[in-house]
Design an enzyme around this catalytic site. Structure first.
Site, PDB file in Angstrom:
ATOM      1  N   ARG A   9      64.844  47.307  42.706  1.00 49.92           N
ATOM      2  CA  ARG A   9      63.976  48.225  43.453  1.00 49.92           C
ATOM      3  C   ARG A   9      63.120  47.483  44.468  1.00 49.92           C
ATOM      4  NH1 ARG A   9      67.153  50.257  40.611  1.00 49.92           N
ATOM      5  NH2 ARG A   9      67.027  52.279  39.566  1.00 49.92           N
TER       6      ARG A   9
ATOM      7  N   ARG B  26      39.303  44.940  30.390  1.00 51.52           N
ATOM      8  CA  ARG B  26      39.823  44.823  31.753  1.00 51.52           C
ATOM      9  C   ARG B  26      40.826  43.681  31.940  1.00 51.52           C
ATOM     10  NH1 ARG B  26      35.327  42.566  30.693  1.00 51.52           N
ATOM     11  NH2 ARG B  26      34.695  40.565  31.549  1.00 51.52           N
TER      12      ARG B  26
ATOM     13  N   LYS C 213      42.654  31.484  27.245  1.00 54.80           N
ATOM     14  CA  LYS C 213      43.189  32.541  28.091  1.00 54.80           C
ATOM     15  C   LYS C 213      44.490  32.143  28.775  1.00 54.80           C
ATOM     16  CE  LYS C 213      38.820  34.889  29.050  1.00 54.80           C
ATOM     17  NZ  LYS C 213      37.855  35.332  30.081  1.00 54.80           N
TER      18      LYS C 213
ATOM     19  N   PHE D 258      31.252  31.198  42.658  1.00 57.48           N
ATOM     20  CA  PHE D 258      31.496  30.734  44.018  1.00 57.48           C
ATOM     21  C   PHE D 258      31.645  29.222  44.109  1.00 57.48           C
ATOM     22  CE2 PHE D 258      30.485  34.984  45.461  1.00 57.48           C
ATOM     23  CZ  PHE D 258      31.308  35.101  46.573  1.00 57.48           C
TER      24      PHE D 258
ATOM     25  N   THR E 199      33.550  27.347  42.294  1.00 60.25           N
ATOM     26  CA  THR E 199      34.992  27.093  42.224  1.00 60.25           C
ATOM     27  C   THR E 199      35.700  27.671  43.435  1.00 60.25           C
ATOM     28  OG1 THR E 199      34.841  27.200  39.807  1.00 60.25           O
ATOM     29  CG2 THR E 199      37.038  27.290  40.767  1.00 60.25           C
TER      30      THR E 199
ATOM     31  N   CYS F 155      33.221  30.515  56.324  1.00 60.32           N
ATOM     32  CA  CYS F 155      32.810  31.167  57.581  1.00 60.32           C
ATOM     33  C   CYS F 155      32.210  32.548  57.324  1.00 60.32           C
ATOM     34  CB  CYS F 155      34.016  31.337  58.508  1.00 60.32           C
ATOM     35  SG  CYS F 155      34.658  29.834  59.227  1.00 60.32           S
TER      36      CYS F 155
ATOM     37  N   CYS G  31      29.517  40.604  37.069  1.00 61.28           N
ATOM     38  CA  CYS G  31      30.058  41.503  36.049  1.00 61.28           C
ATOM     39  C   CYS G  31      29.269  41.404  34.748  1.00 61.28           C
ATOM     40  CB  CYS G  31      31.523  41.170  35.784  1.00 61.28           C
ATOM     41  SG  CYS G  31      32.597  41.429  37.204  1.00 61.28           S
TER      42      CYS G  31
ATOM     43  N   CYS H  89      36.610  24.637  58.074  1.00 62.02           N
ATOM     44  CA  CYS H  89      37.701  24.838  59.028  1.00 62.02           C
ATOM     45  C   CYS H  89      37.340  24.439  60.454  1.00 62.02           C
ATOM     46  CB  CYS H  89      38.189  26.282  58.990  1.00 62.02           C
ATOM     47  SG  CYS H  89      36.954  27.522  59.423  1.00 62.02           S
TER      48      CYS H  89
END
Length: 335
Positions: A6, A65, A80, A126, A128, A168, A180, A241
């Protein structure tokens, strides 16, 4: 190939695109809410090699979740990454799945991204994310960012030398706010973000580059809001960058003590390794000890728990006070 029939009928992928997917290697960092949905889609789509990295183990609050885990994983305190691999191999045994239980740092990130064609963010912090952002732009690897909190989600797909980078769009000094673990999260928001992350990666890996979204997309599924911010040109003064300094790669990302927000847990990482059998024997006299092949859980009467990992990490659970965590660590583990 019948498994993917599919998917191959979908013209932008076809047989050639499916072959490209099977020849691809992807790195997913984080096997929590985002990461489990990401991995589920990638494995079912037939990506050739999935490298999954996570530092934590399954707890009851994850099951709402984090779709690849069940109650038995909680009872067994399975890491995990390992629990996810066990489920994913039952979904598609043809995919090569590398499950790595470790803390991602500047010291090991280059080894982890080796041979990766794309990197997907399944993390919850953030520090990581900036590390992944910087190594991807340094090594010219696309980076799929995703974040979710409450009913809100955000995602972007960054390509070195073509798009701006995460730094950026989200200033490093502006991180913080809701998580969370402080305001909660609903599972559908997680699914939406993760699915969008994977969709962009599938476009890239099958060479459908002209269909890439090239936006920073945000939504709130509960309050029916969406916003698409078109990418601007890379910021020439961006440390990643623009100036190619990649600051996250030169930080001490492996701090000795780290508070895991909202978890009543402090991670202490002072050693390079710990022998689980040795520490099980040593701590049995003062606590209730549960040893698994992957970690050691130590329960003290005073409501404090240790989770000891072979890579030298100890999670001191039951406090967010670094001083108190150090005291417990020094008392039973030592310097």
């Amino acid at each position: 190939m019948k498994r993917y029939s599919r998917q191959m009928l979908f013209a932008p992928i076809g047989k050639n695109g499916q072959k490209k997917l099977q020849d691809s290697t992807v790195l997913v960092v984080g096997a929590g809410a985002l990461g489990t949905v990401i991995c589920n889609h990638l494995v079912r789509a037939g990506v050739g090699t999935l490298r999954l990295v996570d530092r934590d183990y399954v707890e009851m609050s994850n099951l709402q979740r984090q779709m690849l885990f069940d109650e038995q994983d909680v009872k067994d305190a399975v890491p995990k990454a390992i629990a996810a691999k066990n489920k994913l191999k039952q979904i598609n045994s043809d995919v090569t799945i590398e499950a790595i239980v470790t803390n991602v740092t500047g010291e090991n990130i280059l080894e982890l991204i080796e041979t990766a064609d794309a990197v997907l963010d399944g993390t919850d912090n953030f520090a990581t994310r900036y590390l992944l952002n910087d190594i991807c732009f340094k090594e010219n690897i696309p980076f799929s960012y995703g974040g979710v909190v409450g009913s809100r989600g955000m995602t972007a797909f960054f390509i070195p030398n073509q798009t701006p980078c995460l730094r950026c769009l989200i200033n490093e000094n502006a991180e913080g706010g809701q998580t969370c673990d402080t305001v909660g999260v609903i599972s559908p928001a997680v699914d939406i973000v993760s699915s969008l992350q994977v969709t962009e990666v599938l476009k890239y890996l099958t060479n459908n580059l002209h269909h890439l979204r090239n936006t920073f997309f945000t939504f709130d599924g509960w309050y029916n809001q969406t916003y698409n911010m078109k990418f601007s040109q890379p910021n020439p003064s961006c440390l990643t960058c623009g100036l190619h300094k990649y600051p996250a790669l030169f930080k001490n990302n492996q701090q000795e003590e780290t508070v895991l927000c909202g978890r009543s847990t402090v991670q202490i990482h002072r050693r390079h390794s710990m022998d689980l059998a040795y520490w099980s024997k040593r701590l049995t006299a003062v606590a209730t000890v549960q040893q698994t092949p992957f970690l050691l859980k130590v329960h003290f009467d005073e409501g404090i728990q240790f989770a000891i990992f072979p890579d030298g990490r100890v999670l001191v659970q039951g406090t967010e006070d670094i001083g108190k965590a150090r005291t417990w660590y020094d008392r039973y583990i030592g310097s």
